[in-house]
Design a protein around this motif. Structure first.
Motif: not given
Length: 80
Positions: A12-16, A38-42
């Protein structure tokens, strides 16, 4: 919250984020956005590794985890 619910929040966050970025108001805060991504991907890489380690199945996502870390590192370097 379980893994499935957490994955729905991520999606949902990625869609937003995708919607917001399609009509950017300014580049103000872009460095912070890159840092957050970057932090989310980690953290996604860690979660994926943990999830597969706990499943008992052969880890099929080792390459994905490494790729996520590389992308996160690249975003962080370009930010600084």
């Amino acid at each position: 919250m379980n893994e499935y619910e957490a994955s729905l929040v991520i999606r949902s966050g990625a869609e937003l984020l995708s919607s917001a970025s399609s009509d950017p108001r300014s580049e103000e805060g872009y460095a912070a956005v890159k840092g957050n991504i970057a932090e989310a991907l980690e953290r996604i890489a860690e979660a994926l590794a943990n999830f597969e380690a706990g499943s008992g199945a052969t880890s099929r996502s080792t390459g994905w985890v490494q790729d996520l870390h590389r992308v996160a590192d690249d975003l962080a370097e370009k930010q600084g």
